[in-house]
Design an enzyme around this catalytic site. Structure first.
Site, PDB file in Angstrom:
ATOM      1  N   GLY A  21      37.470  33.312  41.267  1.00 19.29           N
ATOM      2  CA  GLY A  21      36.848  34.192  42.263  1.00 19.29           C
ATOM      3  C   GLY A  21      35.661  33.532  42.934  1.00 19.29           C
ATOM      4  CB  VAL A  26      29.945  37.719  41.178  1.00 17.51           C
ATOM      5  CG1 VAL A  26      29.467  37.147  39.858  1.00 17.51           C
ATOM      6  CG2 VAL A  26      29.458  39.151  41.341  1.00 17.51           C
ATOM      7  CB  SER A 118      30.914  46.733  36.893  1.00 17.68           C
ATOM      8  OG  SER A 118      31.401  48.047  36.907  1.00 17.68           O
ATOM      9  CB  SER A 119      26.922  49.774  35.304  1.00 17.98           C
ATOM     10  OG  SER A 119      27.188  50.157  36.629  1.00 17.98           O
ATOM     11  CB  CYS A 120      32.114  51.718  36.471  1.00 15.16           C
ATOM     12  SG  CYS A 120      33.331  50.407  36.337  1.00 15.16           S
ATOM     13  CE1 TYR A 147      37.093  46.614  39.289  1.00 17.56           C
ATOM     14  CE2 TYR A 147      35.154  47.705  38.396  1.00 17.56           C
ATOM     15  CZ  TYR A 147      35.746  46.600  38.972  1.00 17.56           C
ATOM     16  OH  TYR A 147      34.992  45.474  39.217  1.00 17.56           O
ATOM     17  CE  LYS A 151      36.133  44.235  36.257  1.00 18.64           C
ATOM     18  NZ  LYS A 151      36.260  42.779  36.405  1.00 18.64           N
ATOM     19  CB  THR A 175      22.873  46.768  37.654  1.00 12.12           C
ATOM     20  OG1 THR A 175      22.678  48.011  38.302  1.00 12.12           O
ATOM     21  CG2 THR A 175      22.060  45.703  38.375  1.00 12.12           C
ATOM     22  CG  ASN A 176      24.776  49.359  41.926  1.00 13.50           C
ATOM     23  OD1 ASN A 176      25.970  49.598  41.894  1.00 13.50           O
ATOM     24  ND2 ASN A 176      23.862  50.241  41.568  1.00 13.50           N
ATOM     25  CG  HIS A 190      29.533  48.067  46.245  1.00 16.60           C
ATOM     26  ND1 HIS A 190      29.937  46.777  45.981  1.00 16.60           N
ATOM     27  CD2 HIS A 190      30.348  48.866  45.500  1.00 16.60           C
ATOM     28  CE1 HIS A 190      30.947  46.791  45.117  1.00 16.60           C
ATOM     29  NE2 HIS A 190      31.206  48.037  44.802  1.00 16.60           N
ATOM     30  NE  ARG A 198      25.828  54.027  57.432  1.00 19.58           N
ATOM     31  CZ  ARG A 198      25.818  54.538  56.190  1.00 19.58           C
ATOM     32  NH1 ARG A 198      24.816  55.295  55.803  1.00 19.58           N
ATOM     33  NH2 ARG A 198      26.810  54.326  55.359  1.00 19.58           N
TER      34      ARG A 198
HETATM   35  N1  LIG Z   1      29.491  43.492  43.569  1.00 16.02           N
HETATM   36  C1  LIG Z   1      28.890  44.211  42.629  1.00 16.02           C
HETATM   37  O1  LIG Z   1      27.968  44.988  42.900  1.00 16.02           O
HETATM   38  C2  LIG Z   1      29.297  44.063  41.198  1.00 16.02           C
HETATM   39  C3  LIG Z   1      28.597  44.813  40.288  1.00 16.02           C
HETATM   40  C4  LIG Z   1      28.942  44.742  38.966  1.00 16.02           C
HETATM   41  C5  LIG Z   1      29.978  43.920  38.580  1.00 16.02           C
HETATM   42  N2  LIG Z   1      30.654  43.179  39.471  1.00 16.02           N
HETATM   43  C6  LIG Z   1      31.765  42.363  38.945  1.00 16.02           C
HETATM   44  O2  LIG Z   1      31.749  41.023  39.362  1.00 16.02           O
HETATM   45  C7  LIG Z   1      33.072  40.549  39.527  1.00 16.02           C
HETATM   46  C8  LIG Z   1      33.227  39.954  40.915  1.00 16.02           C
HETATM   47  O3  LIG Z   1      32.880  40.935  41.876  1.00 16.02           O
HETATM   48  P1  LIG Z   1      32.461  40.573  43.358  1.00 16.02           P
HETATM   49  O4  LIG Z   1      31.538  41.616  43.823  1.00 16.02           O
HETATM   50  O5  LIG Z   1      32.085  39.140  43.467  1.00 16.02           O
HETATM   51  O6  LIG Z   1      33.861  40.808  44.102  1.00 16.02           O
HETATM   52  P2  LIG Z   1      34.403  40.143  45.439  1.00 16.02           P
HETATM   53  O7  LIG Z   1      33.279  39.695  46.285  1.00 16.02           O
HETATM   54  O8  LIG Z   1      35.397  41.092  46.011  1.00 16.02           O
HETATM   55  O9  LIG Z   1      35.161  38.851  44.921  1.00 16.02           O
HETATM   56  C9  LIG Z   1      36.276  38.942  44.109  1.00 16.02           C
HETATM   57  C10 LIG Z   1      37.000  37.625  44.138  1.00 16.02           C
HETATM   58  O10 LIG Z   1      38.160  37.759  43.324  1.00 16.02           O
HETATM   59  C11 LIG Z   1      39.183  37.022  43.911  1.00 16.02           C
HETATM   60  N3  LIG Z   1      40.474  37.637  43.635  1.00 16.02           N
HETATM   61  C12 LIG Z   1      40.806  38.948  43.733  1.00 16.02           C
HETATM   62  N4  LIG Z   1      42.113  39.108  43.451  1.00 16.02           N
HETATM   63  C13 LIG Z   1      42.599  37.873  43.168  1.00 16.02           C
HETATM   64  C14 LIG Z   1      43.877  37.375  42.814  1.00 16.02           C
HETATM   65  N5  LIG Z   1      44.943  38.191  42.683  1.00 16.02           N
HETATM   66  N6  LIG Z   1      44.012  36.045  42.623  1.00 16.02           N
HETATM   67  C15 LIG Z   1      42.962  35.221  42.769  1.00 16.02           C
HETATM   68  N7  LIG Z   1      41.738  35.619  43.084  1.00 16.02           N
HETATM   69  C16 LIG Z   1      41.560  36.934  43.290  1.00 16.02           C
HETATM   70  C17 LIG Z   1      38.956  37.028  45.405  1.00 16.02           C
HETATM   71  O11 LIG Z   1      39.413  35.786  45.898  1.00 16.02           O
HETATM   72  P3  LIG Z   1      39.675  35.464  47.484  1.00 16.02           P
HETATM   73  O12 LIG Z   1      38.350  35.638  48.152  1.00 16.02           O
HETATM   74  O13 LIG Z   1      40.118  34.056  47.496  1.00 16.02           O
HETATM   75  O14 LIG Z   1      40.709  36.444  47.930  1.00 16.02           O
HETATM   76  C18 LIG Z   1      37.449  37.196  45.512  1.00 16.02           C
HETATM   77  O15 LIG Z   1      36.811  35.998  45.845  1.00 16.02           O
HETATM   78  C19 LIG Z   1      33.995  41.735  39.266  1.00 16.02           C
HETATM   79  O16 LIG Z   1      34.489  41.651  37.965  1.00 16.02           O
HETATM   80  C20 LIG Z   1      33.099  42.925  39.394  1.00 16.02           C
HETATM   81  O17 LIG Z   1      33.492  43.973  38.522  1.00 16.02           O
HETATM   82  C21 LIG Z   1      30.347  43.232  40.792  1.00 16.02           C
END
Ligand SMILES: NC(=O)c1ccc[n+]([C@@H]2O[C@H](COP(=O)([O-])OP(=O)(O)OC[C@H]3O[C@@H](n4cnc5c(N)ncnc54)[C@H](OP(=O)(O)O)[C@@H]3O)[C@@H](O)[C@H]2O)c1
Length: 323
Positions: A21, A26, A118-120, A147, A151, A175-176, A190, A198
């Site tokens: 990812g 992240v 995540s916190s959920c 989801y 996790k 967290t967020n 989010h 906005r």
């Molecule tokens: N954002 C938040 O506020 C937040 C908070 C708490 C926890 N998290 C956790 O952090 C982690 C990453 O979140 P994020 O916010 O970075 O999400 P994100 O920006 O949507 O990035 C997710 C990444 O996963 C990759 N991905 C998704 N499906 C895939 C697949 N089938 N095969 C290969 N790659 C795949 C995507 O790759 P491509 O770009 O190449 O499609 C994307 O780069 C998650 O586990 C999430 O639960 C995030």
């Protein structure tokens, strides 16, 4: 006494490190952090090159690259609307992604793996702030339970690998998060990136007022993703335990304060209004970060500063951010 083969200390900067990812919010921050820290052999694949739902392709990839370390930041991620509308996708895709990566990592003896949740994962009515020990003590928030269950299965898989194979794999629950690379799409984003977009659009169009949903009174916590990436490496180098570790700042702000901070950072001078008949969601969601603090890490990027730099990033990446 640790049941695993863990020795605290710096990871080998020349080892192959796979960031799953690596183009996401992240993953891209972890990648930048690892580069800054001198890791010279980073590996990443876009989902278009390697679909992590494809088990055979994942095993072939691990056989070819033989990573020694893995950060598992690939997931199907979305806001409340997407989670509530497509629960099958959030459950099934995330289970497949994480199970394939962890099974392949196990087969190839990956020494250190960090799984991100995540916190959920915590029960809807758990006391605040949320402590790690509240996991599996009550019912989940129904809008994102699919989801969350995926996790939680990931946390259990990490614990099972530790127990059965003695590998020092770990889990972190942020967290967020916000920052460069965030999702600014009106349907998938989010709250913080949605507010940035906005207010920037309102500034550009000269709108006299912007109306947000709810009363603005809910309290939320926000961590800059560069702090998150620093914490991830810190945990990989210093933490060995089966329990997931919360990653946050330990303090929260009201959505009203957040909206004002975003408006100030963007330079929007119009009125900020609230559609108080719309639902507010959970009144408060705050992580207890005492475990992480005791381990010796704390966040350093303040919310004002972090939002200002994210607004700059948003302006500079009008053509390539996720719309
Ligand atoms: N954002 C938040 O506020 C937040 C908070 C708490 C926890 N998290 C956790 O952090 C982690 C990453 O979140 P994020 O916010 O970075 O999400 P994100 O920006 O949507 O990035 C997710 C990444 O996963 C990759 N991905 C998704 N499906 C895939 C697949 N089938 N095969 C290969 N790659 C795949 C995507 O790759 P491509 O770009 O190449 O499609 C994307 O780069 C998650 O586990 C999430 O639960 C995030």
């Amino acid at each position: 006494m640790s049941e695993t083969s863990f020795t605290p200390g710096a990871l080998d900067r020349s080892a192959t490190f796979y960031v799953a990812g690596h183009r996401g919010l992240v993953g891209s921050a972890i990648w930048r952090r690892l580069e800054d820290e001198g890791f010279g052999n980073l590996v990443g694949r876009a989902s278009s090159e390697l679909d992590l739902k494809d088990r055979g392709a994942v095993f072939e990839f691990f056989a070819a690259e033989k990573p020694r370390y893995v950060a598992l930041a690939a997931a199907k991620v979305g806001g409340i609307l997407a989670n509530n509308t497509y629960p099958v996708d959030f459950l099934s895709e995330n289970l497949r992604i994480q199970t394939n990566v962890m099974d392949a990592a196990l087969e190839h003896g990956v020494e250190r793996l960090l799984f991100l949740g995540s916190s959920c994962i915590y029960p809807k009515l758990a006391p605040q702030p949320l402590k790690e020990e509240y996991l599996l003590t009550g019912h989940l928030e129904p809008t994102n339970d699919a989801y969350a269950i995926a996790k939680i299965a990931g946390i259990l898989q990490v614990q099972a690998v530790r127990r059965q194979y003695g590998l020092p794999w770990i889990s972190a629950m942020p967290t967020n998060l916000y920052g460069p690379g965030d999702n600014f799409s009106p349907t998938g984003s989010h709250v913080l990136p949605a507010l940035i977009r906005r207010y920037e659009e309102a500034r550009l169009s000269g709108a006299e007022s912007v109306t947000n949903w709810g009363t603005g009174s809910p309290l939320r916590e926000f961590l800059h993703v560069d702090d998150m990436a620093e914490a991830c490496l810190y945990l990989l180098e210093n933490y060995d335990g089966p329990e997931q570790v919360n990653v946050g700042v330990g303090t929260d702000v009201t959505i009203r304060e957040l909206a004002q901070t975003v408006a100030d950072a963007v330079g929007y001078r119009g009125a900020i209004e609230w559609e108080t008949t719309k639902p507010d969601g959970t009144p408060r969601k705050l992580m207890d970060v005492s475990k992480l603090t005791a381990l010796g890490w704390k966040a350093s990027i303040g919310l004002d500063e972090g939002i200002r730099s994210t607004v700059e990033w948003f302006r500079e990446h009008q053509d390539d951010f996720r719309k």
